[in-house]
Write an enzyme that holds these catalytic residues in place. Structure first.
Site, PDB file in Angstrom:
ATOM      1  N   ASN A 210       0.853  -1.178   0.000  1.00  0.00           N
ATOM      2  CA  ASN A 210       0.000   0.000   0.000  1.00  0.00           C
ATOM      3  C   ASN A 210       0.896   1.237   0.000  1.00  0.00           C
ATOM      4  O   ASN A 210       2.124   1.136   0.116  1.00  0.00           O
ATOM      5  CB  ASN A 210      -0.988  -0.005   1.174  1.00  0.00           C
ATOM      6  N   GLU A 213       3.280   1.691   2.976  1.00  0.00           N
ATOM      7  CA  GLU A 213       4.434   0.785   2.929  1.00  0.00           C
ATOM      8  C   GLU A 213       5.449   1.246   1.889  1.00  0.00           C
ATOM      9  O   GLU A 213       6.661   1.197   2.121  1.00  0.00           O
ATOM     10  CB  GLU A 213       3.950  -0.633   2.631  1.00  0.00           C
ATOM     11  N   ASP A 279      -6.182  -8.439   0.438  1.00  0.00           N
ATOM     12  CA  ASP A 279      -6.328  -9.875   0.170  1.00  0.00           C
ATOM     13  C   ASP A 279      -7.083 -10.098  -1.137  1.00  0.00           C
ATOM     14  O   ASP A 279      -6.731 -10.971  -1.939  1.00  0.00           O
ATOM     15  CB  ASP A 279      -7.079 -10.560   1.315  1.00  0.00           C
TER      16      ASP A 279
END
Length: 333
Positions: A210, A213, A279
């Site tokens: 993301n 990060e 996910d």
């Protein structure tokens, strides 16, 4: 630049290839437990709400939610993860089988099955959360057992996903075993990363950080498309992976791949809960690549799937039919 549009006939061709496609998922599985009740008063013991119990439910989280998304899209998922030898492990095993996921779970008696217990109201307002976990990296016998499961199941896989939540299952040795097994099969390896492990991911096909990060890994702010381009390139250099798909919340996604680089606008019409959206992204991406999509096509599908799942509460899944409708709607059909 915007990535090329993906038309519905091409989407149907790719989605048709989802059915029965074998995807191996390796990583940190979790249970999400929801205790649901009504709040009618404040406790006389402390300034906290009193929740009157109504019901509880379990959902699969972490790498188990990746596998659940793959199964919901018609793929065939095998899940390799580390659990405790407790009731949570039994619940997770049962949930996998009910969802059509093949569990290859390694029980470690020294740790609990990672479980997040959320106390929520009937209006989906979270009151508190209790976590049961041990996040030390697996070693010795447990790591050897995980690698043995990878070597056992990788030959049947058309793609391998590493779902890293820093709960101990993903070690340097585990990643190296996945990359080696995938190289023998010439199949892609996809990683949903955590920054402390960024130097573990060398040799993988695509990593999906993301934007927070990516900022940390690149040591820069991401506020514009030019920033996203620069951060993605720095992230790729640091991780030594082939491609990067950066998720940017309401700013969409940025894809950096060998054949193309560009922006995908967000597709969500309503945001209820972003839990588990990553996910869904990596599950859709893996199935699309395994079905013969280009990286750009796979990213487009993953972006549409993310837009659907964030409109739902808690870890959720989407179906092929929903994905096709979303693509048709985006194309004005």
């Amino acid at each position: 630049m915007l990535l090329p549009l993906l038309y519905s006939d091409r989407v149907r061709t790719i989605a048709h290839g989802f059915t029965g496609t074998q995807i191996l998922v390796v990583g940190d599985a979790m249970l999400d437990k929801f205790i649901v009740g009504r709040v009618t008063r404040i406790s006389p013991e402390a300034p906290v709400p009193v929740v009157t119990f109504d019901h509880e439910l379990h959902r699969m989280g972490g790498s188990a939610n990746v596998a659940n998304n793959i199964a919901a899209l018609g793929g065939s998922a095998t899940l390799i993860a580390v659990t405790g030898t407790d009731e949570g492990a039994s619940t997770l095993t049962r949930a996998c089988r009910e969802a059509g996921i093949a569990p290859a779970l390694v029980g470690d008696p020294t740790r609990p099955t990672t479980t997040k217990v959320r106390i929520v109201t009937e209006r989906n307002q979270q009151v508190a959360r209790v976590d049961y976990e041990a996040d030390a990296e697996i070693r010795d016998e447990i790591e050897h057992r995980v690698i043995a499961e990878i070597n056992k199941h990788a030959p049947q896989a058309s793609a391998i996903v590493i779902s890293d939540y820093l709960k101990g299952c993903v070690t340097r040795g585990v990643v190296q075993a996945v990359v080696a097994a995938a190289a023998e099969r010439r199949v892609p390896v996809l990683v949903d990363p955590k920054i402390p492990h960024v130097d573990y991911y060398g040799g993988t096909t695509v990593v999906t950080p993301n934007h927070h990060e990516a900022e940390i890994a690149a040591n820069m702010r991401v506020r514009s498309e030019d920033d996203a381009r620069g951060a993605a390139r720095l992230f790729r250099d640091r991780a030594q992976c082939q491609s990067v798909l950066m998720t940017r919340g309401d700013q969409g996604m940025w894809l950096l791949a060998d054949e193309i680089e560009g922006h995908l606008p967000a597709t969500a019409r309503e945001v209820a809960d972003v839990t588990g959206a990553g996910d869904t992204v990596i599950a859709t991406l893996a199935l699309a690549l395994a079905a013969g999509a280009t990286m750009s096509e796979a990213a487009r599908l993953a972006n549409e799937a993310a837009g659907l799942v964030v409109a739902r509460f808690g870890p959720a899944t989407v179906t092929v039919a929903e994905l096709l409708r979303a693509v048709d709607s985006a194309a004005g059909l």
